[in-house]
Design an enzyme around this catalytic site. Structure first.
Site, short mmCIF file in Angstrom:
data_model
loop_
_atom_site.label_atom_id
_atom_site.label_comp_id
_atom_site.label_asym_id
_atom_site.label_seq_id
_atom_site.Cartn_x
_atom_site.Cartn_y
_atom_site.Cartn_z
N ASN A 120 66.99 26.86 22.90
CA ASN A 120 68.52 26.93 24.12
C ASN A 120 69.68 26.46 24.46
O ASN A 120 69.95 25.72 22.57
CB ASN A 120 67.65 26.39 25.25
CG ASN A 120 68.86 26.29 26.58
OD1 ASN A 120 69.54 24.85 26.75
ND2 ASN A 120 68.60 27.07 26.93
N ALA B 64 68.06 31.24 27.86
CA ALA B 64 68.52 30.31 28.75
C ALA B 64 67.93 29.89 29.97
O ALA B 64 66.80 30.84 30.93
CB ALA B 64 69.55 31.41 28.82
N GLU B 65 67.77 29.46 30.60
CA GLU B 65 66.90 28.17 31.91
C GLU B 65 66.20 29.09 32.97
O GLU B 65 65.52 28.69 33.07
CB GLU B 65 67.22 26.84 32.47
CG GLU B 65 68.53 27.11 32.83
CD GLU B 65 69.40 26.65 31.55
OE1 GLU B 65 70.70 25.19 31.84
OE2 GLU B 65 69.78 26.99 30.79
N PRO B 66 67.55 29.99 33.81
CA PRO B 66 66.92 30.78 34.59
C PRO B 66 66.00 32.02 34.98
O PRO B 66 65.23 32.87 35.35
CB PRO B 66 68.55 31.54 35.27
CG PRO B 66 69.34 31.88 34.05
CD PRO B 66 68.87 30.51 33.33
N GLY B 67 65.61 32.02 32.71
CA GLY B 67 64.20 32.58 32.76
C GLY B 67 64.80 33.94 31.72
O GLY B 67 63.81 34.86 31.11
#
Length: 647
Positions: free
Chosen positions: A300, A326-329
């Site tokens: 990440n 990336a954290e949103p998917g």
């Protein structure tokens, strides 16, 4: 076509009542229902209603000026905010700063999970994420201003389960959900084929519906019932109460891009030749950080300084050896930056944000690279509050507490820092105005103490030095060539770091214009596979071809591995060492040859070495001779084997 659930934006916002709890989806601008938010603002300014809303959201939603949650930044419209990041909504920031509204920060991943738990009528979200930070109720409990600390209820509590402490983030009903998709049929089924992200829209819709609330979806087009592929429907019509068709200007994929089919996984684009980064403090930091990458890592990269690591990885041709997320998917491909942050191109997969945080929270990330704003002697980090200005953590707390390794990257000082690189050495031309290594950070967004307790490896990389976290605090382990330890480092810190031994020099390749050759290093043979003992010949073969030793820890690892292999043998062995294309940091030669002498004295009956490098034969030979170790190094394996005496 029957109208069904299709309504105007104004009709939709009229269902929102005073005191409602409103949840919004979105990541920066991706997936945010801009048309509905803008109409809600217009309706409030015209009528004074609705009032005193509670606003709940996971990721930051805004452009830093007028869009996104800035539409809701009016006194009277919002009474309470519970969000993961506030930095992109300065109009809400102002209300919080002036103590006009109650305000809480929760970690972004926690809120995305909380929506699911609200939908399931659970008591809340139970997790260790946030322990030891300002989110912890034993500290601030996520409360952002004096009004909240004085009048706000406690939304987080410490609970004890199965012998361990956890944080309980309490559930509460969602009255209205504002979500977004691409296409809706008149029954309210929603698809997202042109959206950059899917995020937690489904979880929000379920949370509102199971709270007897109302779900409003913004789309760009309408389809006849029964024409949408059921496998493409992300939000079932049974969850949706009304659908608003947006004007095109309020339905951009992100706040920077109207439409890019690569963002919505409709096409894959050629990775164009990106010009190399110019030598700067940013490139130095990104290059040093890139040495922490290993093949097949799941990675990440945070926003800002960490984005440069992807550029360096591209220069070094190692992007295809990694999986960036990336954290949103977003999984795989290349994450986007700026107001496109959160989106990505050439993805391998796109999943909902709550599932991505399931993966992150469970330790799925091999390494995370996040920004370094302030650090202190305990290894704590602050990236969320600076004087009257606060941004919130976003996904920082989830990621930094749960990644297997965490690397913080940033300049050593802030504010108009200027450096130069000449002849492989770093010079500080103009020092930054603000110190970043403080006695105590203003707010604890990352807890060094908690990281030590959980055994998480942590590095702090700057352009002039590198620290690592230890139980005794931050230890200085590397320094850039050309930098003065006292003047350029210690004098610019508010605390004395741990210095157990002379810091190693940062890799000289970082400060050269040409590529560092990182790909060859990443694909190099693991150290464990370089050491082979043949019992039938009592022969120990050490293959150091292409190996580059950069730290004292690597020397110690070699020494330990050799002892582990040879100690059980019970007798001295004949040894051949391949030094072809071997390299070692100049300041480690003495440490390395001391280790060699110990191994020769205790484990080797005879040893021969070979390399085609005349310079290395001379350099290592001299160091070995000083220690009364046979200094001759041959030019080939054949010569070395012939010279090996077996009695």
């Amino acid at each position: 076509m029957k109208k069904g659930k299709i309504v105007s934006a104004e009709e939709a916002v009229r269902v929102i009542r005073d005191g409602d709890t409103v949840a919004t989806s979105g990541f920066v601008g991706a997936g945010f229902a801009e048309e509905i938010a803008a109409k809600l603002e217009d309706y409030f300014l015209a009528t004074g209603r609705p009032r005193n809303l509670t606003l709940v959201y996971a990721a930051g939603q805004g452009d830093g000026a007028e869009k996104g949650l800035n539409h809701l930044g009016h006194e009277g419209l919002v009474r309470r905010v519970i969000g993961g990041h506030i930095g992109l909504a300065p109009k809400l920031q102002r209300l919080i700063r002036e103590n006009k509204i109650l305000a809480y920060n929760f970690p972004q991943g926690v809120i995305s999970h909380l929506f699911r738990d609200i939908a399931a009528h659970k008591v809340g979200t139970i997790t260790t994420v946030g322990m030891g930070t300002y989110i912890d109720p034993r500290n601030d409990g996520g409360k952002l201003n004096e009004l909240t600390k004085k009048e706000g209820e406690d939304l987080i509590k410490v609970i004890h389960l199965e012998g361990s402490d956890y944080l309980l983030y309490k559930a509460f009903p969602i009255n209205v959900a504002l979500i977004r998709g691409t296409t809706a049929d008149t029954n309210g089924n929603i698809t997202m084929e042109k959206e950059a992200l899917t995020q937690e829209a489904l979880a929000i819709a379920m949370a509102a519906k199971n709270s007897n609330g109302f779900v409003i979806a913004q789309v760009e087009r309408i389809a006849e019932p029964g024409t949408l592929n059921a496998r493409n429907v992300k939000i079932p019509g049974i969850l949706v109460d009304c659908v608003v068709v947006s004007r095109p200007e309020n339905h951009w994929q992100t706040f920077a891009t109207p439409y890019n089919p690569a963002f919505s996984c409709e096409i894959k684009v050629p990775v164009q030749s990106i010009p190399p980064m110019e030598m700067s403090e940013r490139k130095i930091i990104s290059r040093r950080a890139a040495f922490e990458l290993k093949p097949n890592m799941v990675v990440n990269l945070g926003i800002g300084m960490p984005e440069g690591i992807a550029q360096v990885a591209n220069e070094e041709k190692v992007l295809d050896l990694l999986t960036l997320t990336a954290e949103p998917g977003v999984i795989g491909g290349i994450p986007a930056g700026g107001l496109n942050f959160g989106a990505g191109t050439n993805m391998e997969a796109l999943i909902d944000q709550p599932y991505q945080f399931d993966f992150y929270d469970g330790g799925g990330l091999d390494v995370a690279f996040l920004g370094l704003a302030q650090a202190d002697q305990e290894g704590n980090l602050n990236v969320s509050k600076f004087g009257p200005r606060f941004t919130g953590p976003g996904g920082f707390i989830n990621i930094s507490q749960r990644a297997k390794r965490i690397i913080f990257v940033g300049t050593f000082t802030a504010g108009k820092l200027k450096v130069a690189v000449e002849g492989g050495k770093l010079t500080v031309i103009q020092e930054g105005k603000e110190k970043k290594f403080l006695k105590r950070v203003e707010q604890v967004t990352f807890s060094g103490k908690y990281a030590v307790e959980t055994g998480q490896p942590v590095l702090y990389i700057t352009e002039r030095c590198v620290f690592r976290l230890t139980p005794r605090g931050m230890e200085l382990i590397e320094i850039a060539p050309g930098v003065d330890l006292d003047k350029d480092i210690l004098a610019r810190m508010d605390f004395q770091p741990v210095i157990r031994q002379k810091p190693s020099l940062m890799d000289h390749r970082i400060f050269r214009a040409e590529p560092m050759g990182l790909k060859d290093e990443l694909l190099a043979i693991p150290l464990e596979e370089r050491l082979i003992y043949y019992p039938e010949e009592n022969l120990f073969f050490v293959n150091f071809e292409g190996l580059y030793i950069r730290t004292p820890e690597e020397v110690e690892k070699i020494h330990s591995l050799v002892e582990k292999i040879l100690a059980p043998v019970g007798k001295k062995v004949y040894t051949i060492v391949n030094y072809d294309n071997f390299n070692i940091a100049p300041d480690l030669v003495d440490i390395y040859t001391d280790a060699v002498k110990h191994l020769v004295d205790h484990y080797y009956a005879e040893v021969t070495r070979y390399t085609t490098s005349t310079f290395l034969r001379m350099k290592l030979g001299e160091a070995l001779e000083v220690r009364n170790v046979a200094p001759h190094i041959y030019e080939s394996r054949e010569e070395a084997r012939k010279a090996l005496k077996k009695d």
